[in-house]
Design an enzyme around this catalytic site. Structure first.
Site, PDB file in Angstrom:
ATOM      1  N   HIS A   1      32.286  61.792  49.074  1.00 17.51           N
ATOM      2  CA  HIS A   1      31.765  61.594  50.538  1.00 17.51           C
ATOM      3  C   HIS A   1      31.829  62.845  51.357  1.00 17.51           C
ATOM      4  CE1 HIS A   1      33.823  57.324  49.790  1.00 17.51           C
ATOM      5  NE2 HIS A   1      32.748  57.529  49.146  1.00 17.51           N
TER       6      HIS A   1
ATOM      7  N   HIS B   1      27.335  55.913  40.298  1.00 24.75           N
ATOM      8  CA  HIS B   1      27.639  54.675  39.991  1.00 24.75           C
ATOM      9  C   HIS B   1      26.898  54.436  38.747  1.00 24.75           C
ATOM     10  CE1 HIS B   1      27.787  52.582  44.356  1.00 24.75           C
ATOM     11  NE2 HIS B   1      28.343  54.014  44.209  1.00 24.75           N
TER      12      HIS B   1
END
Length: 721
Positions: free
Chosen positions: A264, A99
C-alpha cells in the site's frame, strides 16, 4: 434452435449430442460418483507447445536485461485505452503480481503464481481481481515480443517486481522458471459458496474457524475484505482475519505488516464512480469485448473515474515512489470512517495537512484525502501489529529489507527449492522456507549398498513402507516434501502417527548404519531399501527385475528445517497404506484422490500402486484390510484378481469396513475398506483393475508398478533431466 436433429432447413444443423455448451454431465447425473478429472489435467491435448518444448530450457535463452529494460519502459508508457495513474503503471502491476501470488495457501500448496492461472477462470473474474485483465493486456506486447522464452507466469510476477524497482525499492532477487498451464485448474478448492463474496466458510463467530485449506475470508477475495469483516468496518476483528489469512499464506506477523504496508506504499484504490455501470467480468463478457471485463459503456470509466474495489484513493502522499509515507500517515493522523463515491467503507484522516494529500491522478493541481482500508487500520490498532509498524516507521531501511524479502517469499513460495530458480538475479542466500537440501554423494558403490540392505533383517513391508512414507509427502502444487533430504528422520516427521514412529525408528537405525558404511546419504538408502524390497517381492512372484535408481539425494539437518512449516505436510490419511488418522466428513476414496493429485500421479498409476502395495504388506500398523492374497510379500496381481472375481460377494460390516465372502459358502475371506472397493466399484477404476487382473498382464502389472513407484521416489529430484 428447435432441436430436431436432421432438419437441415429450419432446425439446428448441429447434433445436440455433440454440443459443448449444453447437455447434462455425468457429474450432474451422479454427483456422488468419484470424479477422477483432477488427475487428468494439463496434458498434451491442451498444451499448444508440443511435447518437445521445455520452458525451463527455453527461458535460459532469454535476454534478461533487455526484458527488464522493456518492463521499466512500460511502467511510464501510458495508454489512452487504460491510462496509468500519475503516468505510472507500477501500482497496477504490483496488484496483479500480488493477487497472483497471494492466492497461495500453505495447507495444500495450491494456488499461487507458479502457473499463470490468473489468465483463466475463476481467478480472472474474481471480484478482487477487477481490472487486472487490463494489466495483463498491457503486458501483451512484451509477451508477444519475447514469445516462448518468457511464460505468462514468470512475466506476471516479474512485472510487479520491476514495478517496485522502478519506484525506488531495492528488491531481493528474482527466479525464473514458472511454467504456464493452458486451462483452468480442476483440483483447487476455492470454497463451496455459489455467489461472489459468499462467506460460508466459518462455523463460529470468533473468526478462528476458517475452513481448511482456504486462505481467504470470502469467495472471490485474495485474503480479507478491505471494508471490514463481511463488509462491516471493525479493525480489531479484521486484524484477526489478517492474521489467519496471512498465516495460511505462510507469513508471520512481521512479514504480514511489511507486505501490507509495502503493498500500500504505492498505487491506489479505485472507486470514483458507480459500480452498477461496470459490465460483466471477463468470463461473462460479450464476445466483442475480447476477454476484457468490467467495461463501463455508460460513463467514462477510466483514469480518475475508474471503479475497481469501490474504495477510492491512495494510501500515501507519493504513490509512485517507494518511501516510508505509509507509516507516517497511518501513525500520525487520526482516521474516521467515510463512504467512497462508489459507496464503499474507507478510512480518511482528520485535519490532514494539505501537503500530505496525494495529488489527483490526472491533474496535479488537485489534491485528495489519502485513505486506509480496514486492514490498514488493523495494523494501527492491533497491539502486535502496531509495535512492528512503529519499528518500521523508525527504521525505513529495515522496513525496506524486510519487505523485499517478504515480497520475494510471497512470489516464490510455490516454486519449491532454490535449485528450480533460473536467471541472473537468483539470490545466493539459502532461505529456510525453501527447504534447502545439501548435494548428495553420487560416487558410491550402489551394488554394495543394496547387498547390505538385502542382508539386513528388514522385511519387505518395512523397507517399502519406509521409502513410501519418506516420498509421499511430495506436493506438486508447491514442490515441497518428498524423499530428498530424508527429513523423515527429523522432527516433526519422525513423530507423525502416519509414519509409525516405533517401526520407523527400528528401520532408520539399520539404514543409517548402512549409509555410514557405504558413503551414501540416508535419503538414498531409504529409497534404495524400498527398491530392494520390490525386487525381492518381484522375484517371489517369478520375475527378476531391477528397479531404476538415481543416486545423489542429500540429507537435510535440523538447522535447515523449519519444523513448524512441515506440520502442514503431515499425512492425516493415506489410502495407499489403507490408513485414516480418524473419521472425516470427506469419503476416504476422495481423500486418496486428493493425495494422488498432489503427488502428480494419474488414475492408472494410483490403481497399480494400491494393488501392489496391498500385497507387499505395507498397510499402516499391519492391518489386513485389502490384502487380497495368501502370498504377502510377493508382487502379484492378486489384489485385482480377487477384487474382480465374481465368486466373491462384498458385505458392509461397519463404517468404512466390508467383508469379502465366498458367494456360495458364505465364509469371510478378506476384509476391505472403501478405498479398496472403489477400484471395483468406479467404472473407470474397474477398467484399470481388469487390465491388471488379466492372465496375460502379470508382467505388465509389475512393469507399471515399478514405473509408478520410481515416479514417486523421484518426484522431488529436480536435478534429474
Amino acid at each position: 434452435m428447435d432441436g430436431k436433429v436432421g432438419n437441415t432447413t429450419t432446425g439446428c444443423p448441429v447434433m445436440h449430442g455433440g454440443m459443448t455448451s449444453a447437455g447434462t454431465s455425468n457429474t450432474a447425473w451422479w454427483p456422488n460418483a468419484l470424479n477422477l478429472d483432477i488427475l487428468h489435467q494439463h496434458d498434451t491435448k491442451t498444451n499448444p507447445m508440443g511435447k518437445d518444448f521445455n520452458y525451463r530450457e527455453e527461458v535460459k535463452k532469454l535476454n534478461f536485461e533487455a526484458l527488464k529494460k522493456d518492463l521499466h519502459a512500460l511502467m511510464t508508457d501510458s495508454q489512452a485505452w487504460w491510462p496509468a495513474d500519475w503516468g505510472h503503471y507500477g501500482g497496477l502491476m504490483i496488484r496483479m503480481s500480488w493477487h497472483a501470488a497471494g492466492s497461495y495457501r500453505v495447507a495444500d500448496g495450491r494456488g499461487g503464481a507458479g502457473t499463470g492461472n490468473q489468465r483463466f477462470a475463476p481467478l480472472n473474474s474474481w471480484p478482487d481481481n477487477v481490472n487486472l485483465d487490463k494489466a495483463r493486456r498491457l503486458l501483451w506486447p512484451i509477451k508477444k515480443k519475447y514469445g516462448n522464452k518468457i511464460s505468462w507466469a514468470d512475466l506476471i510476477v516479474l512485472a510487479g517486481t520491476i514495478a517496485y524497482e522502478s519506484m525506488g525499492l531495492k528488491t531481493f532477487g528474482f527466479g525464473f522458471g514458472r511454467e504456464d498451464i493452458w486451462h483452468p485448474e480442476k483440483d483447487v478448492y476455492w470454497g463451496s459458496e455459489q455467489e461472489w463474496l459468499g462467506a460460508k466458510r466459518y462455523d463460529d463467530k470468533d473468526r478462528q474457524s476458517l475452513e481448511t485449506p482456504l486462505a481467504a475470508v470470502q469467495m472471490g477475495l485474495i485474503y480479507v475484505n478491505p471494508e471490514g469483516v463481511n463488509g462491516q468496518p471493525d479493525p480489531l476483528r479484521t486484524a484477526q482475519d489478517v492474521r489467519v489469512t496471512f498465516g495460511r499464506m505462510a507469513m508471520n506477523d512481521e512479514e504480514t505488516v511489511a507486505l501490507t504496508a509495502g503493498g500500500h506504499t504505492v498505487g491506489k484504490c479505485h472507486g470514483n464512480g458507480n459500480a452498477k455501470f461496470l459490465g460483466p467480468e471477463p468470463e461473462a463478457a460479450d464476445i466483442e469485448d475480447q476477454g476484457l471485463g468490467w467495461i463501463n459503456k455508460t460513463t467514462r470509466g477510466i483514469g480518475r473515474n475508474t471503479v475497481s474495489s469501490g474504495i477510492e484513493g491512495a494510501w500515501t502522499t507519493h504513490p509512485t515512489q517507494w518511501d516510508n509515507g505509509y507509516f507516517y500517515l497511518l501513525l500520525n493522523y487520526d482516521w474516521e470512517l467515510k463512504k467512497s463515491p462508489a459507496g464503499a467503507w474507507q478510512w480518511e484522516p482528520i485535519h490532514i495537512k494539505e501537503e500530505d494529500k496525494p495529488v489527483d491522478v490526472e491533474d496535479p493541481a488537485i489534491r485528495h484525502n489519502p485513505i486506509m482500508t480496514d486492514a490498514d487500520m488493523a495494523i494501527k490498532m492491533d497491539p502486535v501489529y502496531r509495535k512492528i509498524a512503529e519499528r518500521f516507521y523508525k527504521d525505513p531501511d529495515y522496513f525496506a529489507e524486510v519487505f523485499a524479502r517478504a515480497w520475494f517469499k510471497l512470489t516464490h513460495r510455490d516454486m519449491g527449492p532454490k535449485t528450480r530458480y533460473i536467471g541472473p538475479d537468483v539470490p545466493k542466500e539459502d532461505l529456510i522456507w525453501q527447504d534447502p537440501v545439501p548435494a548428495g554423494n553420487r560416487a558410491y558403490d550402489i551394488a554394495a549398498a543394496k547387498a547390505k540392505i538385502a542382508a539386513s533383517n528388514l522385511t519387505i513391508g518395512e523397507m517399502v513402507s519406509t521409502a513410501w512414507d519418506s516420498a509421499r509427502t511430495f506436493r506438486g502444487s508447491d514442490k515441497r516434501g518428498g524423499a530428498n533430504g530424508a527429513r523423515i528422520r527429523l522432527k516433526p516427521q519422525k513423530d507423525w502417527e502416519g509414519n509409525e514412529p516405533q517401526r520407523l525408528t527400528k528401520v532408520l537405525r539399520i539404514l543409517e548404519d548402512i549409509a555410514a558404511d557405504t558413503g551414501a546419504s540416508v535419503a538414498d538408502v531409504i529409497v534404495l531399501a524400498g527398491n530392494v524390497g520390490i525386487e525381492k517381492a518381484a522375484k517371489a512372484a517369478g520375475f527378476d527385475i531391477i528397479v531404476p535408481f538415481a543416486p545423489g539425494r542429500g540429507d537435510a539437518t535440523d538447522d535447515m528445517t523449519d519444523a513448524e512449516s512441515f506440520d502442514v505436510l503431515e499425512p492425516l490419511h493415506d489410502g495407499y497404506r489403507n490408513w485414516l488418522k480418524k473419521a472425516y466428513d470427506v469419503r476416504p476414496e476422495e481423500l486418496m484422490l486428493d493425495r494422488t493429485q498432489l503427488m502428480g500421479l494419474t488414475a492408472h498409476e494410483m490403481t497399480v500402486l494400491v494393488g501392489g502395495l496391498r500385497v507387499l504388506g505395507t498397510n499402516h500398523n499391519n492391518t489386513q484390510h485389502g490384502v487380497f492374497t495368501d502370498r504377502v510379500g510377493a508382487l502379484t496381481n492378486d489384489f485385482f484378481v480377487n477384487l474382480t472375481d465374481m465368486a466373491n460377494v462384498w458385505i458392509p460390516s461397519k463404517d468404512n469396513l466390508y467383508e469379502i465372502r465366498d458367494r456360495k459358502a458364505g465364509n469371510i475371506k478378506w476384509t476391505a475398506t472403501r478405498v479398496d472397493l472403489v477400484f471395483g466399484s468406479n467404472s473407470i477404476l474397474r477398467s484399470y483393475a481388469e487390465v491388471y487382473a488379466q492372465d496375460d498382464n502379470k508382467g505388465k502389472f509389475i512393469q507399471d508398478f515399478v514405473a509408478a513407484w520410481t515416479k514417486v521416489m523421484n518426484a522431488d529430484r529436480f536435478d534429474l533431466a
